[in-house]
Design an enzyme around this catalytic site. Structure first.
Site, PDB file in Angstrom:
ATOM      1  NE  ARG A 126      -3.179  -4.013  -7.938  1.00  0.00           N
ATOM      2  CZ  ARG A 126      -3.191  -5.200  -7.336  1.00  0.00           C
ATOM      3  NH1 ARG A 126      -2.092  -5.937  -7.298  1.00  0.00           N
ATOM      4  NH2 ARG A 126      -4.295  -5.641  -6.760  1.00  0.00           N
ATOM      5  CG  HIS A 172      -5.975 -15.156  -7.556  1.00  0.00           C
ATOM      6  ND1 HIS A 172      -6.274 -16.319  -6.884  1.00  0.00           N
ATOM      7  CD2 HIS A 172      -4.965 -14.595  -6.855  1.00  0.00           C
ATOM      8  CE1 HIS A 172      -5.507 -16.451  -5.821  1.00  0.00           C
ATOM      9  NE2 HIS A 172      -4.677 -15.403  -5.781  1.00  0.00           N
ATOM     10  CG  ASP A 226      -4.258 -17.229  -2.634  1.00  0.00           C
ATOM     11  OD1 ASP A 226      -3.399 -17.135  -3.542  1.00  0.00           O
ATOM     12  OD2 ASP A 226      -4.923 -16.261  -2.217  1.00  0.00           O
ATOM     13  CG  HIS A 275      -1.458 -17.851  -7.525  1.00  0.00           C
ATOM     14  ND1 HIS A 275      -1.243 -16.614  -8.106  1.00  0.00           N
ATOM     15  CD2 HIS A 275      -1.874 -17.583  -6.256  1.00  0.00           C
ATOM     16  CE1 HIS A 275      -1.496 -15.659  -7.246  1.00  0.00           C
ATOM     17  NE2 HIS A 275      -1.898 -16.209  -6.103  1.00  0.00           N
TER      18      HIS A 275
HETATM   19  C1  LIG Z   1       1.428 -19.234   2.896  1.00  0.00           C
HETATM   20  C2  LIG Z   1       1.975 -19.153   1.749  1.00  0.00           C
HETATM   21  C3  LIG Z   1       1.149 -19.053   0.539  1.00  0.00           C
HETATM   22  C4  LIG Z   1       2.133 -18.588  -0.464  1.00  0.00           C
HETATM   23  C5  LIG Z   1       3.354 -19.348  -0.051  1.00  0.00           C
HETATM   24  C6  LIG Z   1       3.383 -19.054   1.446  1.00  0.00           C
HETATM   25  O1  LIG Z   1       4.146 -19.951   2.164  1.00  0.00           O
HETATM   26  C7  LIG Z   1       3.911 -17.645   1.662  1.00  0.00           C
HETATM   27  C8  LIG Z   1       3.665 -16.745   0.472  1.00  0.00           C
HETATM   28  C9  LIG Z   1       2.417 -17.068  -0.326  1.00  0.00           C
HETATM   29  C10 LIG Z   1       2.492 -16.561  -1.738  1.00  0.00           C
HETATM   30  C11 LIG Z   1       2.156 -15.064  -1.870  1.00  0.00           C
HETATM   31  C12 LIG Z   1       2.214 -14.649  -3.333  1.00  0.00           C
HETATM   32  C13 LIG Z   1       1.469 -15.650  -4.240  1.00  0.00           C
HETATM   33  C14 LIG Z   1       1.891 -17.095  -3.890  1.00  0.00           C
HETATM   34  C15 LIG Z   1       1.315 -18.086  -4.909  1.00  0.00           C
HETATM   35  C16 LIG Z   1       3.380 -17.153  -3.756  1.00  0.00           C
HETATM   36  O2  LIG Z   1       4.188 -17.347  -4.632  1.00  0.00           O
HETATM   37  O3  LIG Z   1       3.716 -16.886  -2.437  1.00  0.00           O
HETATM   38  C17 LIG Z   1       1.463 -17.390  -2.464  1.00  0.00           C
HETATM   39  C18 LIG Z   1       1.725 -18.800  -1.926  1.00  0.00           C
HETATM   40  C19 LIG Z   1       0.534 -19.730  -2.117  1.00  0.00           C
HETATM   41  O4  LIG Z   1      -0.632 -19.336  -1.949  1.00  0.00           O
HETATM   42  O5  LIG Z   1       0.770 -20.900  -2.459  1.00  0.00           O
HETATM   43  O1  LIG Z   2      -1.794  -8.380  -5.687  1.00  0.00           O
HETATM   44  C1  LIG Z   2      -2.910  -8.884  -5.554  1.00  0.00           C
HETATM   45  O2  LIG Z   2      -3.950  -8.228  -5.659  1.00  0.00           O
HETATM   46  C2  LIG Z   2      -3.052 -10.366  -5.240  1.00  0.00           C
HETATM   47  C3  LIG Z   2      -1.772 -11.037  -4.867  1.00  0.00           C
HETATM   48  C4  LIG Z   2      -1.945 -12.506  -4.671  1.00  0.00           C
HETATM   49  O3  LIG Z   2      -2.659 -13.166  -5.379  1.00  0.00           O
HETATM   50  C5  LIG Z   2      -1.239 -13.163  -3.558  1.00  0.00           C
HETATM   51  O4  LIG Z   2      -0.452 -12.521  -2.844  1.00  0.00           O
HETATM   52  O5  LIG Z   2      -1.494 -14.385  -3.378  1.00  0.00           O
HETATM   53 FE   LIG Z   3      -2.991 -15.193  -4.538  1.00  0.00          FE
END
Ligand SMILES: C=C1C[C@]23C[C@@]1(O)CC[C@H]2[C@@]12CCC[C@@](C)(C(=O)O1)[C@H]2[C@@H]3C(=O)O
Ligand SMILES: O=C(O)CCC(=O)C(=O)O
Ligand SMILES: [Fe+2]
Length: 345
Positions: A291, A281, A226, A224
């Protein structure tokens, strides 16, 4: 502190994580594919590619960062002075994920909700499950912390509040450097200066990747980018984070004690007209060690319009249309990685 909107809030079905400790064999539901030979860092080389490490005390730090933004979309920073707080947040995360699963489920993210314990928010886009459990915080974590530790939630909340404040200050410092290089006048944005009425949207994601019986066929976090301007990730000792570099494949981001990893997110990609890239990533898992990571997401307010700035672009043609954060979040929530192609001019 403004809470970020959850891009994937509309699809929150199948969010209940499993009890990873009770599983001896990787279930079919968690089998992705064998990715053990895809990482460029797995192959010994005279000059292995590695993500830049930048010391914030170095006078050259701003120009090194800009170079890393253009070439990688990710870098690690040291010399930030936050190591004590990093240790504290790591032990609070360990305490949380070490709770029995029944206890953690008391803080389960509610359907349509954005915070609390659960699977990655992007899970509904995939037919396989990730080897992961997470806890999402937006602003104060007190309501969920009370569900986990009815008598003893204050230490967790204080540490998470402190950590979010420090990460916010660091994110703003980095964004000032990025915006200066893009000729964006950051004085205009009160959310970047903690003045005025609007606040940035922020979220803190605690991630846990339990030891996995068959790590080469499982995935901790699917590929994905961010949904942020920048994300600051604390990796905690154990490796697992990989970034995709064109021409090189998957490159491991080696954890360095005390370092924080800075990922450029989608909004910086759009603002810079693709000059700075939001990095793709993923996270791989291992058989021995649980982890942990903590990711702090910093984004503009929902009503902010993200428009490509053309100061560093010779052809002066915007690659993406202008749109608000809210609009982008809606598109990403429906289309995930196709979001960029849908907003291309
Ligand atoms: C701010 C945000 C980015 C995120 C979705 C969220 O609303 C809260 C969680 C974030 C996260 C963290 C893990 C990876 C990710 C892809 C996910 O599933 O939830 C990211 C989201 C994002 O970056 O789109
Ligand atoms: O676990 C990690 O090092 C990265 C996690 C991540 O990509 C995320 O929370 O958006
Ligand atoms: Fe991420």
């Amino acid at each position: 502190m403004g809470a970020i909107s959850d891009p994937y809030g509309a699809h929150l079905h199948h969010i209940i994580p499993i009890d990873f400790n009770s599983i001896q064999t990787l279930p079919e539901s968690h089998v992705w594919h064998d990715h053990s030979d895809e990482s460029s860092s797995g192959v010994p080389s005279a000059d292995p590619l590695s993500v830049p490490v930048i010391d914030l005390m170095d006078p050259e730090a701003p120009s090194l960062m800009i170079q890393a933004c253009e070439e990688w979309g990710i870098f690690q920073v040291i010399g930030h002075g936050l190591t004590k707080l990093m240790d504290d947040v790591e032990s609070e995360a360990e305490k949380l994920f070490g709770l029995p699963v029944d206890q953690k489920l008391k803080a389960l993210r509610s359907p349509g909700g954005a915070t609390g314990y659960g699977r990655p928010h992007i899970s509904p886009f995939f037919d396989k499950h990730m080897w992961h459990e997470g806890f999402t915080i937006m602003g104060s974590p007190v309501d969920h912390a009370k569900q986990l530790w009815p008598q003893d939630y204050q230490g967790f909340c204080d540490t998470m509040d402190d950590y979010q404040n420090q990460m916010k200050a660091l994110a703003q410092k980095l964004i000032h450097i990025f915006f200066k290089s893009l000729d964006i006048n950051f004085e205009e944005f009160d959310w970047l200066n903690d003045s005025g009425s609007s606040s940035p949207s922020t979220a803190l994601q605690l991630n846990s990747y339990p030891p996995c019986p068959d790590p080469t066929r499982a995935l901790g976090m699917a590929t994905h980018t961010d949904t942020s301007l920048v994300t600051i990730v604390q990796q905690c000792k154990t490796s697992g984070l990989q970034v995709f570099k064109d021409g090189a494949g998957w490159v491991l981001v080696q954890p360095i004690p005390g370092a924080l990893t800075v990922n450029l997110g989608d909004y910086l990609h759009i603002l810079s007209n693709g000059v700075f890239t939001s990095v793709r990533h993923r996270v791989v898992v291992n058989q021995q060690i649980q982890r942990f990571s903590m990711a702090y997401f910093y984004s503009p307010p929902r009503d902010f319009t993200v428009s490509p700035v053309l100061s560093r672009v010779l052809e002066k043609v915007p690659k993406y249309r202008s749109l608000t954060v809210k609009e982008y979040v809606d598109i990403k929530g429906k289309h995930l990685e196709k979001a960029f192609s849908l907003i291309q001019n």
